[in-house]
Design an enzyme around this catalytic site. Structure first.
Site, PDB file in Angstrom:
ATOM      1  CB  CYS A   1      -3.726   3.237  -1.262  1.00 49.02           C
ATOM      2  SG  CYS A   1      -5.024   4.397  -0.784  1.00 49.02           S
TER       3      CYS A   1
ATOM      4  CE  LYS B   1      -7.394  -0.634   6.453  1.00 50.41           C
ATOM      5  NZ  LYS B   1      -8.200   0.466   5.614  1.00 50.41           N
TER       6      LYS B   1
ATOM      7  CG  HIS C   1      -1.880   0.565   1.238  1.00 55.58           C
ATOM      8  ND1 HIS C   1      -1.365   2.055   1.483  1.00 55.58           N
ATOM      9  CD2 HIS C   1      -3.964   0.756   1.065  1.00 55.58           C
ATOM     10  CE1 HIS C   1      -2.505   2.863   1.812  1.00 55.58           C
ATOM     11  NE2 HIS C   1      -3.737   2.282   1.595  1.00 55.58           N
TER      12      HIS C   1
ATOM     13  CG  ASP D   1       0.343  -2.318   5.805  1.00 54.34           C
ATOM     14  OD1 ASP D   1      -0.160  -2.537   6.692  1.00 54.34           O
ATOM     15  OD2 ASP D   1       0.445  -1.881   4.741  1.00 54.34           O
TER      16      ASP D   1
ATOM     17  CD  GLN E   1      -7.252  -3.992   4.168  1.00 52.44           C
ATOM     18  OE1 GLN E   1      -7.493  -4.839   4.657  1.00 52.44           O
ATOM     19  NE2 GLN E   1      -6.950  -3.126   3.654  1.00 52.44           N
TER      20      GLN E   1
HETATM   21  N1  7TS Z   1      -1.350  -0.836   4.623  1.00 53.41           N
HETATM   22  C1  7TS Z   1      -2.361  -0.988   3.772  1.00 53.41           C
HETATM   23  C2  7TS Z   1      -2.326  -2.452   3.799  1.00 53.41           C
HETATM   24  C3  7TS Z   1      -3.947  -1.202   3.557  1.00 53.41           C
HETATM   25  O1  7TS Z   1      -5.042  -1.732   2.972  1.00 53.41           O
HETATM   26  C4  7TS Z   1      -4.351   0.332   4.137  1.00 53.41           C
HETATM   27  C5  7TS Z   1      -5.695   0.348   4.178  1.00 53.41           C
HETATM   28  C6  7TS Z   1      -3.128   1.214   5.173  1.00 53.41           C
HETATM   29  C7  7TS Z   1      -2.109   0.462   5.457  1.00 53.41           C
HETATM   30  C8  7TS Z   1      -3.364   2.644   5.126  1.00 53.41           C
HETATM   31  O2  7TS Z   1      -4.511   2.576   5.917  1.00 53.41           O
HETATM   32  P1  7TS Z   1      -5.008   3.352   7.578  1.00 53.41           P
HETATM   33  O3  7TS Z   1      -5.291   3.209   8.331  1.00 53.41           O
HETATM   34  O4  7TS Z   1      -4.059   4.505   7.877  1.00 53.41           O
HETATM   35  O5  7TS Z   1      -5.462   4.672   6.193  1.00 53.41           O
HETATM   36  N2  7TS Z   1      -6.066   0.381   3.112  1.00 53.41           N
HETATM   37  C9  7TS Z   1      -7.220   0.859   2.453  1.00 53.41           C
HETATM   38  C10 7TS Z   1      -8.371  -0.146   1.242  1.00 53.41           C
HETATM   39  O6  7TS Z   1      -7.468  -1.172   1.236  1.00 53.41           O
HETATM   40  N3  7TS Z   1      -8.883   0.984   0.862  1.00 53.41           N
HETATM   41  O7  7TS Z   1      -8.888   2.101   1.174  1.00 53.41           O
HETATM   42  C11 7TS Z   1      -7.959   1.863   2.262  1.00 53.41           C
END
Ligand code: 7TS
Length: 409
Positions: A364, A224, A121, A198, A201
């Site tokens: 992303c 999430k 990501h 990371d 997910q």
């Molecule tokens: N890493 C992964 C694997 C992610 O899926 C996401 C967000 C992030 C980092 C960033 O997370 P945040 O909470 O700091 O924004 N992924 C997604 C997605 O797949 N669709 O919208 C956000």
């Protein structure tokens, strides 16, 4: 499969969108929130709202107890040794940037290597690009296998004795691939590098155990995993965090402030500058209670079953291609696809007209789109509240989309 009764805990799911009962297949972006989490936040604001760590009045003590209680809940959830290793942040992005800026700037220099993969990501790419630019280090990518998995041979041939940081996604938000984090951590350590995970997910979907993985840092987001937005976690090994400098300075994180010099609080508070995300942490704790009551193993199993079923049923649609591992046991509940040459935004729009929410775009993960040789995809991501009927609705919606755009076939 988990009981359909779980859905009754999620008030938002009980509504119609464009005249159809809502089918929510965008939990990869953010999950829905059960009433238990909504109530915990409401209770905090109704009975406890106060700033924390100021320790004189009763509300302040209640708020501090709840906030620090949430930290202990997170510690247990990921099996960290101590609450000193659990830092509350705004989310995965902030957690990863904290590691890059604090650990990275102090430990990476010109000629060193930072290793990531093509399935990251943007939040696990750009902090390292910036660090590489600042320090003169080289950013290296581990190549993916054709099915979107990582091979340990590729991992071994990319990590070298010059590698200082390896940062890899546990579960890909596009391919659904579950990576062998424990094995990669071992390889990183053999070369003297640290391992950053990371877990954005992964935390919602499978049992995490940082001691078993032996990773040095783990980042994830509350929103999430049934928790509220604005709260996340950075786990770090105490011996590393102890010698790292904070990246945010100001109230809350200090021990003593002089005119020209100041000192910091002990772990974990030195990394939590400013009034913390109190309601967020309390909501996250309620989300952890909710998930643990159902059981992370049960949730993971449910998602594997849904993913396998979705792949089986979707593959009956001619012209539909699915990305990522063919073997459903190698992926979490994420199915990313394209329908011939129809733009995924158009597919998602037709699905939305039928009450079905999926995400479309580059997710992303533009370098991964390049690797997949497409500019965008559609993505259905499942969670504990999804059912077999949701998949049937998705497949029917895709057939409608196909008819709708028939002229392009
Ligand atoms: N890493 C992964 C694997 C992610 O899926 C996401 C967000 C992030 C980092 C960033 O997370 P945040 O909470 O700091 O924004 N992924 C997604 C997605 O797949 N669709 O919208 C956000």
């Amino acid at each position: 499969m988990l009981s359909k009764e779980i859905r009754s805990h999620f008030p938002i799911l009980n509504q119609e969108i464009n005249g159809y009962p809502l089918v929510y297949l965008d939990s990869g972006a953010t999950s829905q929130k059960p009433v238990q989490v909504i109530e915990a936040i409401k209770k905090y604001y109704e009975f406890e709202n106060s700033n924390v760590h100021r320790g004189v009045h009763t509300l302040g003590n209640r708020a501090t107890e709840s906030y620090e209680g949430a930290r202990e809940k997170v510690r247990k959830f990921i099996n960290a040794r101590s609450t000193q290793e659990v830092i509350f942040t705004r989310g995965t992005t902030t957690s990863l940037n904290t590691v890059a800026q604090s650990y990275g700037r102090a430990n990476v220099k010109e000629g060193d290597e930072i290793v990531i993969t093509h399935m990251e990501h943007h939040s696990n790419i750009i902090p390292w690009q910036q660090l590489a630019k600042e320090t003169g280090a080289t950013l290296k990518y581990i190549d993916l296998e054709e099915d979107g998995t990582l091979s340990l041979d590729q991992v071994r041939s990319t990590i070298t004795d010059k590698t200082k940081i390896v940062s890899i996604v546990y579960v890909s938000n596009v391919l659904g691939t579950m990576n062998p984090i424990k094995e990669i951590t071992q390889i990183a350590h053999e070369h003297g590098a640290i391992m950053v995970v990371d877990g954005a997910q992964a935390a919602p979907h499978l049992k995490l155990d940082v001691q078993n993985l032996d990773c040095d840092f783990l980042a994830f987001s509350g929103h999430k995993m049934c928790g509220p937005t604005g709260i996340g976690v950075l786990y770090g090994k105490k011996e590393l965090l102890e010698v790292m400098e904070p990246i945010e300075f100001g109230g809350e994180m200090i021990d003593f402030v002089g005119l020209y010099e100041s000192t910091w609080k002990e772990l974990p508070w030195k990394f939590e500058g400013g009034t913390p995300i109190i309601a967020g942490a309390i909501g996250l704790a309620a989300a952890i209670d909710f998930l643990e009551e159902i059981g992370l193993d049960e949730i993971e199993k449910h998602e594997h079953e849904l993913a396998a079923l979705a792949m089986e049923k979707m593959s009956t649609i001619e012209g539909l291609s699915i990305y990522g591992p063919v073997d459903p046991s190698k992926r979490a509940g994420i199915v990313t696809f394209n329908l011939n040459d129809v733009h995924p935004h158009d597919v998602a729009t037709v699905l939305d007209m039928n009450g079905i929410a999926v995400r479309a775009g580059h997710h992303c993960a533009q370098p991964l789109m390049k690797w997949l040789q497409c500019t965008a995809t559609a993505r259905a991501s499942f969670y504990l509240y999804n059912t077999e009927e949701d998949i049937d609705r998705l497949v029917a919606g895709l057939r409608t989309a196909k008819e709708y755009f028939n002229d392009v076939f």
